[in-house]
Scaffold this motif. Structure first.
Motif, PDB file in Angstrom:
ATOM      1  N   TRP A   1       0.853  -1.191   0.000  1.00 43.69           N
ATOM      2  CA  TRP A   1       0.000   0.000   0.000  1.00 43.69           C
ATOM      3  C   TRP A   1       0.886   1.237   0.000  1.00 43.69           C
ATOM      4  CZ3 TRP A   1      -5.042   0.326  -0.909  1.00 43.69           C
ATOM      5  CH2 TRP A   1      -5.689   1.531  -0.685  1.00 43.69           C
ATOM      6  N   ILE A   2       0.506   2.264  -0.741  1.00 43.93           N
ATOM      7  CA  ILE A   2       1.222   3.536  -0.673  1.00 43.93           C
ATOM      8  C   ILE A   2       0.246   4.638  -0.274  1.00 43.93           C
ATOM      9  CG2 ILE A   2       3.021   2.930  -2.340  1.00 43.93           C
ATOM     10  CD1 ILE A   2       1.475   4.538  -4.443  1.00 43.93           C
ATOM     11  N   GLU A   3       0.715   5.540   0.557  1.00 43.02           N
ATOM     12  CA  GLU A   3      -0.085   6.692   0.934  1.00 43.02           C
ATOM     13  C   GLU A   3       0.170   7.807  -0.080  1.00 43.02           C
ATOM     14  OE1 GLU A   3      -2.342   6.908   3.168  1.00 43.02           O
ATOM     15  OE2 GLU A   3      -2.006   4.956   4.124  1.00 43.02           O
ATOM     16  N   VAL A   4      -0.875   8.204  -0.783  1.00 42.33           N
ATOM     17  CA  VAL A   4      -0.719   9.215  -1.820  1.00 42.33           C
ATOM     18  C   VAL A   4      -1.193  10.573  -1.304  1.00 42.33           C
ATOM     19  CG1 VAL A   4      -0.929   7.535  -3.673  1.00 42.33           C
ATOM     20  CG2 VAL A   4      -2.981   8.690  -2.835  1.00 42.33           C
ATOM     21  N   GLU A   5      -0.733  11.606  -1.981  1.00 42.90           N
ATOM     22  CA  GLU A   5      -1.055  12.975  -1.584  1.00 42.90           C
ATOM     23  C   GLU A   5      -1.412  13.770  -2.835  1.00 42.90           C
ATOM     24  OE1 GLU A   5       1.234  16.875   0.321  1.00 42.90           O
ATOM     25  OE2 GLU A   5       2.172  14.887   0.419  1.00 42.90           O
ATOM     26  N   ALA A   6      -2.562  14.390  -2.831  1.00 47.81           N
ATOM     27  CA  ALA A   6      -2.991  15.173  -3.986  1.00 47.81           C
ATOM     28  C   ALA A   6      -2.171  16.450  -4.099  1.00 47.81           C
ATOM     29  CB  ALA A   6      -4.475  15.511  -3.872  1.00 47.81           C
ATOM     30  N   TYR A   7      -1.967  16.894  -5.326  1.00 48.88           N
ATOM     31  CA  TYR A   7      -1.305  18.177  -5.569  1.00 48.88           C
ATOM     32  C   TYR A   7      -2.308  19.309  -5.386  1.00 48.88           C
ATOM     33  CZ  TYR A   7       2.958  16.093  -7.488  1.00 48.88           C
ATOM     34  OH  TYR A   7       4.140  15.408  -7.636  1.00 48.88           O
ATOM     35  N   ASP A   8      -1.810  20.434  -4.898  1.00 45.68           N
ATOM     36  CA  ASP A   8      -2.666  21.612  -4.813  1.00 45.68           C
ATOM     37  C   ASP A   8      -3.025  22.085  -6.216  1.00 45.68           C
ATOM     38  OD1 ASP A   8      -2.505  21.653  -2.042  1.00 45.68           O
ATOM     39  OD2 ASP A   8      -0.715  22.936  -2.044  1.00 45.68           O
ATOM     40  N   PRO A   9      -4.238  22.567  -6.410  1.00 46.94           N
ATOM     41  CA  PRO A   9      -4.586  23.111  -7.725  1.00 46.94           C
ATOM     42  C   PRO A   9      -3.743  24.343  -8.022  1.00 46.94           C
ATOM     43  CG  PRO A   9      -6.289  23.646  -6.109  1.00 46.94           C
ATOM     44  CD  PRO A   9      -5.353  22.704  -5.445  1.00 46.94           C
ATOM     45  N   PRO A  10      -3.467  24.601  -9.308  1.00 40.38           N
ATOM     46  CA  PRO A  10      -2.652  25.776  -9.631  1.00 40.38           C
ATOM     47  C   PRO A  10      -3.377  27.062  -9.264  1.00 40.38           C
ATOM     48  CG  PRO A  10      -3.616  24.806 -11.618  1.00 40.38           C
ATOM     49  CD  PRO A  10      -3.891  23.855 -10.505  1.00 40.38           C
ATOM     50  N   ALA A  11      -2.599  28.075  -8.940  1.00 42.66           N
ATOM     51  CA  ALA A  11      -3.190  29.375  -8.617  1.00 42.66           C
ATOM     52  C   ALA A  11      -3.871  29.952  -9.847  1.00 42.66           C
ATOM     53  CB  ALA A  11      -2.103  30.318  -8.125  1.00 42.66           C
TER      54      ALA A  11
ATOM     55  N   VAL B   1       0.802  34.342 -15.644  1.00 42.35           N
ATOM     56  CA  VAL B   1      -0.247  34.023 -16.609  1.00 42.35           C
ATOM     57  C   VAL B   1      -0.079  32.587 -17.084  1.00 42.35           C
ATOM     58  CG1 VAL B   1      -0.463  36.424 -17.363  1.00 42.35           C
ATOM     59  CG2 VAL B   1       1.118  34.898 -18.568  1.00 42.35           C
ATOM     60  N   ASP B   2      -1.162  31.996 -17.613  1.00 43.74           N
ATOM     61  CA  ASP B   2      -1.016  30.658 -18.164  1.00 43.74           C
ATOM     62  C   ASP B   2      -0.757  30.750 -19.666  1.00 43.74           C
ATOM     63  OD1 ASP B   2      -3.466  30.779 -19.591  1.00 43.74           O
ATOM     64  OD2 ASP B   2      -4.587  29.923 -17.927  1.00 43.74           O
ATOM     65  N   ARG B   3      -0.420  29.622 -20.264  1.00 44.00           N
ATOM     66  CA  ARG B   3       0.044  29.613 -21.650  1.00 44.00           C
ATOM     67  C   ARG B   3      -0.997  30.193 -22.605  1.00 44.00           C
ATOM     68  NH1 ARG B   3       4.668  26.012 -21.935  1.00 44.00           N
ATOM     69  NH2 ARG B   3       4.671  26.065 -24.205  1.00 44.00           N
ATOM     70  N   GLN B   4      -2.224  29.650 -22.535  1.00 47.08           N
ATOM     71  CA  GLN B   4      -3.215  30.087 -23.510  1.00 47.08           C
ATOM     72  C   GLN B   4      -3.650  31.532 -23.275  1.00 47.08           C
ATOM     73  OE1 GLN B   4      -5.941  26.991 -25.262  1.00 47.08           O
ATOM     74  NE2 GLN B   4      -5.612  26.104 -23.238  1.00 47.08           N
ATOM     75  N   GLN B   5      -3.643  31.973 -22.031  1.00 48.77           N
ATOM     76  CA  GLN B   5      -3.932  33.383 -21.749  1.00 48.77           C
ATOM     77  C   GLN B   5      -2.887  34.260 -22.446  1.00 48.77           C
ATOM     78  OE1 GLN B   5      -3.458  34.545 -17.638  1.00 48.77           O
ATOM     79  NE2 GLN B   5      -4.902  36.244 -17.835  1.00 48.77           N
ATOM     80  N   ALA B   6      -1.621  33.849 -22.368  1.00 55.83           N
ATOM     81  CA  ALA B   6      -0.556  34.584 -23.048  1.00 55.83           C
ATOM     82  C   ALA B   6      -0.774  34.573 -24.560  1.00 55.83           C
ATOM     83  CB  ALA B   6       0.798  33.973 -22.697  1.00 55.83           C
ATOM     84  N   PHE B   7      -1.126  33.418 -25.100  1.00 52.02           N
ATOM     85  CA  PHE B   7      -1.309  33.318 -26.555  1.00 52.02           C
ATOM     86  C   PHE B   7      -2.446  34.218 -27.041  1.00 52.02           C
ATOM     87  CE2 PHE B   7       0.179  28.589 -26.289  1.00 52.02           C
ATOM     88  CZ  PHE B   7       1.458  29.023 -25.967  1.00 52.02           C
ATOM     89  N   ARG B   8      -3.518  34.282 -26.268  1.00 50.72           N
ATOM     90  CA  ARG B   8      -4.680  35.085 -26.676  1.00 50.72           C
ATOM     91  C   ARG B   8      -4.358  36.578 -26.730  1.00 50.72           C
ATOM     92  NH1 ARG B   8      -7.430  31.846 -22.900  1.00 50.72           N
ATOM     93  NH2 ARG B   8      -7.471  33.602 -21.430  1.00 50.72           N
ATOM     94  N   ASN B   9      -3.387  37.005 -25.932  1.00 45.83           N
ATOM     95  CA  ASN B   9      -3.175  38.430 -25.737  1.00 45.83           C
ATOM     96  C   ASN B   9      -1.877  38.984 -26.323  1.00 45.83           C
ATOM     97  OD1 ASN B   9      -5.450  39.501 -23.812  1.00 45.83           O
ATOM     98  ND2 ASN B   9      -4.851  37.504 -22.971  1.00 45.83           N
ATOM     99  N   VAL B  10      -0.984  38.134 -26.779  1.00 47.74           N
ATOM    100  CA  VAL B  10       0.325  38.623 -27.187  1.00 47.74           C
ATOM    101  C   VAL B  10       0.346  39.158 -28.608  1.00 47.74           C
ATOM    102  CG1 VAL B  10       1.253  36.460 -28.092  1.00 47.74           C
ATOM    103  CG2 VAL B  10       2.784  38.086 -26.948  1.00 47.74           C
TER     104      VAL B  10
ATOM    105  N   GLU C   1      -9.261  21.425 -19.971  1.00 51.19           N
ATOM    106  CA  GLU C   1      -8.859  22.049 -18.706  1.00 51.19           C
ATOM    107  C   GLU C   1      -7.660  22.968 -18.880  1.00 51.19           C
ATOM    108  OE1 GLU C   1      -9.718  18.536 -18.655  1.00 51.19           O
ATOM    109  OE2 GLU C   1     -11.661  19.443 -18.160  1.00 51.19           O
ATOM    110  N   GLY C   2      -7.186  23.116 -20.101  1.00 52.23           N
ATOM    111  CA  GLY C   2      -6.036  23.971 -20.345  1.00 52.23           C
ATOM    112  C   GLY C   2      -4.703  23.289 -20.147  1.00 52.23           C
ATOM    113  N   GLU C   3      -4.718  21.962 -19.964  1.00 59.91           N
ATOM    114  CA  GLU C   3      -3.461  21.222 -19.794  1.00 59.91           C
ATOM    115  C   GLU C   3      -2.829  20.954 -21.161  1.00 59.91           C
ATOM    116  OE1 GLU C   3      -1.881  20.356 -17.014  1.00 59.91           O
ATOM    117  OE2 GLU C   3      -3.423  21.273 -15.750  1.00 59.91           O
TER     118      GLU C   3
END
Length: 358
Positions: free
Chosen positions: A175-185, A220-229, A323-325
């Protein structure tokens, strides 16, 4: 969870897994999702059967890979799988702030590794029809696979067995104890960003590796940058662009680069693509030493981007899910300091443009 409870949970999970795949054979990643656990937890439940827990020394294990000879390196995310056969050569590990970053740079195996995310290590023996499949599998703290290494008919199995014996953990918990990642800001609103200054910083880049620090600086995230650059350096294209560019690369004999990654690993293929097959919502490259499996039904957005370097701009096709991934990124074959292929630029220029949407 104490030892008795973990053993009981593992036994129950193993039994549920056995029943599930008897009813409908499926890959372990899909079975784990169906059973409501991580793939790492499901694999760990089989420790003592055909799975061995290895010491959590992923870097040391990777540094011993070359003697194993020709293997298959598998790197994937939810919607894309990169499988590349070759020999692990020319490793390098270094510290960048808190992160240990590793590379393997060879003609065949080409990897970027972010070692802080490599938590659990296993050796696995699976019987697939009449074949025995041996592999080393690595998972992050959430139990999600970051990388897998499969032995091939040309691998040195004696060296594999020695490596497994050397790194077998003294403890073999199931058995392994897993830990979820925090959602990105959440990124800032578009109106809160000085896009003129952002574009100036984009145009001042001298290496594609400068791009991630640029995003981080402006939060900023990638697609936000792409939309505005500005659509002269970033614009959306049809979501069948991946298929179109792969077919064009095949037909025009254009060597490309394919980057597939997750938080712990990026696997890179450089070279031609030849055998292309579409099946059940997946678009596949099925060449002798390179397989790519792209889930086209998950593609939500596709962008062409042009990033400056000292050798001229570099053109990428970047593919995202709902989801923007980032799913996969395509480039023309290139090396640092050498301009990218004009043939690649021609292929990208033929991809149908789409309108920019928020």
């Amino acid at each position: 969870m104490n030892q008795v409870h973990t053993n009981e949970a593992a036994a129950e999970l193993r039994e549920n897994y056995r029943k599930l795949i008897e009813e409908k054979p499926m890959r372990i990643r899909n079975a784990a999702a169906a059973l409501g656990v991580s793939e790492g937890q499901l694999l760990a439940s089989r420790v003592g059967e055909n799975v061995i827990r290895l010491k959590s020394e992923a870097q040391a294990i990777l540094e011993q890979m070359e003697p194993l000879g020709k293997v298959m390196a598998l790197t994937r995310n939810e919607d894309c799988v990169n499988e590349r056969k070759g020999v692990y050569k020319n490793y390098n590990f270094s510290k960048h702030g808190p992160m240990v970053v590793g590379t393997f740079v060879g003609a065949d195996i080409d990897l970027r590794l972010f070692m802080n995310h490599w938590n659990f290590c296993f050796a696995v023996t699976d019987q697939v029809q009449d074949r025995t499949m041996r592999s080393l599998q690595f998972f992050d703290k959430s139990g999600t696979a970051v990388h897998k290494i499969y032995m091939t008919d040309e691998s040195n199995l004696d060296e594999y067995e020695k490596l497994v014996e050397r790194f077998t953990s003294d403890e073999q918990p199931c058995w392994i104890e897993v830990e979820a990642y925090d959602p990105p800001a959440a990124p800032p609103e578009d109106g809160e960003v000085d896009w003129q200054k952002f574009r100036a910083a984009w145009e001042a880049m001298r290496d594609t590796h400068d791009f991630f620090p640029l995003l981080r600086k402006y939060k900023v995230d990638r697609q936000q940058a792409f939309r505005n650059v500005g659509d002269d350096i970033a614009y959306p294209v049809s979501n069948d662009a991946s298929k179109r560019l792969l077919e064009a690369a095949r037909d025009k004999n254009c060597e490309i680069m394919v980057f597939v990654g997750n938080r712990g690993c990026i696997g890179i293929h450089t070279g031609p693509v030849q055998k292309l097959v579409e099946r059940d919502g997946w678009y596949n490259v099925l060449d002798p030493d390179f397989n790519l499996h792209l889930k086209t039904t998950s593609i939500a957005n596709t962008w062409v981007t042009r990033k400056p370097t000292e050798a001229g701009h570099v053109t990428a096709v970047e593919v995202f899910d709902a989801e923007g991934e980032l799913i996969v990124t395509f480039f023309g074959k290139r090396k640092p300091g050498i301009p990218e292929l004009e043939l690649w630029r021609e292929i990208v220029a033929e991809l149908p443009r789409e309108e920019v949407t928020a």
